[in-house]
Design an enzyme around this catalytic site. Structure first.
Site, PDB file in Angstrom:
ATOM      1  N   GLY A  19       0.821  -1.196   0.000  1.00 15.71           N
ATOM      2  CA  GLY A  19       0.000   0.000   0.000  1.00 15.71           C
ATOM      3  C   GLY A  19       0.858   1.250   0.000  1.00 15.71           C
ATOM      4  N   GLY A  21       0.511   5.893   0.152  1.00 15.86           N
ATOM      5  CA  GLY A  21      -0.278   7.118   0.210  1.00 15.86           C
ATOM      6  C   GLY A  21       0.594   8.291  -0.167  1.00 15.86           C
ATOM      7  CG  ASP A 141      -5.685  11.971   7.522  1.00 19.20           C
ATOM      8  OD1 ASP A 141      -6.611  12.591   6.956  1.00 19.20           O
ATOM      9  OD2 ASP A 141      -4.837  11.317   6.904  1.00 19.20           O
TER      10      ASP A 141
END
Length: 565
Positions: A19, A21, A141
């Site tokens: 993953g 970001g 967040d």
């Protein structure tokens, strides 16, 4: 041609990418020391070049690692290899629990989410926030991309700490959104660059609930700044007006969570959870009731003009803003008038200040602001605005919240010059000490170990034990390796060095000897000649009275000689 696997800190093997970001990449990994699979998040090299960011990242990773809750992805370890003696230039990393499941954002992307599932997901998020907020950690967040639903349906919230480091390292909304990737879940105070607390997380959770119920976020625009502006100034449409299948009883819950004023939201995650649970089985409000609530939360108020004015100062210079309302609200017009009045007053005050300023004060002089008990991030920002450099030093404190400023050197009010360095002492929380291993030590050695660790000896209870020497520690009231406050009182149970002697008078000699040997005593048979014998021989008397005697003692077992045949 194969390459050697990357290993961090000589312990964590970095495997395939799973993953990524805007700020970090996540890899599957292996803890070679404990032999378990982990997830390893490695900070983007561009962000890692910022020394201030690395410091905040390290502080927040330390906070996250202390949280242990079923609804929070556990942080096992964190490191900043570039600060080690090895001299490597590796970026900071965080070692986390490896979770098998699906991101909430991917679940939302598949289509409508059943109401029961939506409520369950949000309840899991609030459960994690309730724990983290009580621990003093604000996520900052919350969004579907930071929530994982495991294969068993359990909610896991991720990225505690790193989100705070990112949001505070950026000076504007636009810069922040470049890193985090979206402003759709920002609270109004985040969008305006103001300090935030736990209620910002509740706002973001309200956005997630809105999206689960309707399939879209409450505010949308052509740019992150346009969306941020709407968070600050516009009223959300109730979920039932977007999706008629959404339960009307949840409309007030969503509107309350999305209040612009933090004080009008739920005071904490526990109240949000309670209201959500009650609404599931509650009645839907009438149109009049919903209108009254909307007017209360989003109507004109004494704070409206001030908030909009602050928003205009921050956002009006950005040409990418897009509005979804057909015309400007009345509050905006009045805010413009108020803003002009404030600007005029500011100019007059500035001119008057110039005329009153002593000639001998150098133009580069600064005064150290009062930063006591403000967050270390805010302190750095305040000093940076004064062209001063902050030097952070961690120090334990029982009075100041972890992450907040204890004091500065020079102290507040001291005149310094542009570019000077100010040492900022930041609280690392209450000081703790580690309880040493006490079991098996002598009482004297245990006292020394407690004193060396900064702990206090409490009560000492003696207990009989036939296998331990006198004053050997058997138990302690605090577990070994536990972290406790200095001067914590530790109670001990020690061996007495004695055992309880049973009255074996009348027992057979064989049984009596076996009993004494069992409890750690030495039997010594003594034959008596002045009494009638018995078969088998039985104990007529003992040299020690029944009760406690020293371990290893010799006890005479007197018995009558057998009668002559």
């Amino acid at each position: 041609m194969s390459t050697e696997p990357r290993v961090l800190a000589g312990r964590y093997r970095v495997d395939e990418l799973i993953g990524h970001g805007g700020m970090a990449k996540v890899y599957r990994g292996q803890d070679l020391t404990l032999g378990r699979a982990v997830a390893i998040k490695i900070l983007d090299p561009e962000l890692a070049r910022d020394t201030a960011f690395r410091t905040r990242f390290r502080l927040e990773a330390q906070s996250a690692s202390r949280m242990s809750h079923p609804s929070i992805v556990r942080v096992y370890d964190a490191g900043d290899p570039s600060t080690a003696d090895s001299g490597t230039d590796e970026p900071p990393y965080i070692v986390m629990e490896l979770i098998s499941g699906t991101l909430l954002k991917d679940i939302i992307a598949r289509g409508p989410v059943p109401v029961d599932d939506a409520v369950r997901y949000v309840d899991g998020i609030l459960e994690a926030l309730d724990y983290s907020h009580r621990a003093g950690v604000v996520h900052r967040d919350i969004k579907p991309g930071n929530v994982m639903v495991t294969d068993k349906g359990q909610v896991k919230v991720m990225d505690f700490g790193i989100a705070r480091a990112v949001s505070d390292s950026s000076s504007t909304v636009a810069e922040t959104t470049q890193i985090i990737g979206t402003a759709a879940y920002f609270s109004p105070e985040q969008a305006k660059g103001e300090p935030v607390d736990a209620r910002a997380d509740l706002y973001s959770t309200g956005v997630v609930l809105y999206e689960l119920l309707t399939g879209r976020q409450p505010f949308r625009g052509e740019s992150p700044v346009a969306v941020a502006y709407q968070h600050v100034s516009e009223t959300p449409v109730p979920p039932t007006e977007v999706n008629e299948d959404s339960p009307g009883a949840l409309d007030p819950i969503v509107l309350r969570a999305l209040a612009k004023d933090p004080y009008q939201r739920y005071p904490d995650a526990a109240h949000f959870r309670s209201a959500l649970d009650s609404a599931v089985s509650g009645h839907a409000p009438s149109r009049k009731e919903l209108g009254a609530l909307t007017s209360e939360l989003y109507g004109p108020s004494p704070r409206a003009a001030q908030e909009t004015a602050r928003s205009l100062r921050q956002l009006s210079t950005d040409t990418t803003m897009a509005r979804t309302q057909s015309g400007p609200p009345v509050a905006w017009i009045w805010a413009g008038v108020a803003l002009l009045a404030v600007l005029l007053a500011s100019v007059l005050f500035w001119v008057w200040t110039l005329s009153m300023r002593p000639d001998e004060v150098p133009s580069t002089s600064r005064q150290v602001p009062d930063l006591v008990n403000v967050s270390s991030e805010r302190a750095q920002d305040d000093l940076s605005e004064l062209d001063l450099t902050a030097k952070l030093i961690l120090e334990s404190s029982s009075d100041i919240t972890e992450g907040n400023v204890i004091r500065t050197d020079p102290e507040a009010g001291t005149a310094v010059r542009e570019g000077d360095s100010v040492t900022v002492y930041v609280s690392s929380g209450k000081e703790t000490v580690v309880v040493p291993m006490l079991e098996g030590l002598s009482l004297s050695a245990a006292k020394d170990a407690l004193a060396a660790a900064g702990l206090e000896l409490g009560t000492v209870i003696q207990r009989n034990d036939n296998g331990l020497a006198a004053d050997t520690v058997m138990e302690a009231s605090e577990d070994a390796e536990a972290e406790v406050a200095p001067k914590t009182v530790v109670n001990l149970v020690v061996a007495s060095g004695r055992v309880t002697l049973t009255d074996v008078t009348g027992w057979t000699m064989e049984a009596a000897q076996a009993e004494l040997e069992r409890i750690g005593l030495t039997p010594s048979p003594v034959e008596l000649t002045d009494c009638p014998g018995a078969t088998p021989p039985t104990v007529a008397s003992m040299s020690a009275a029944p009760g406690d005697v020293e371990i290893g003692s010799t006890v005479e077992l007197r018995y009558c000689a057998a009668a002559a045949g």
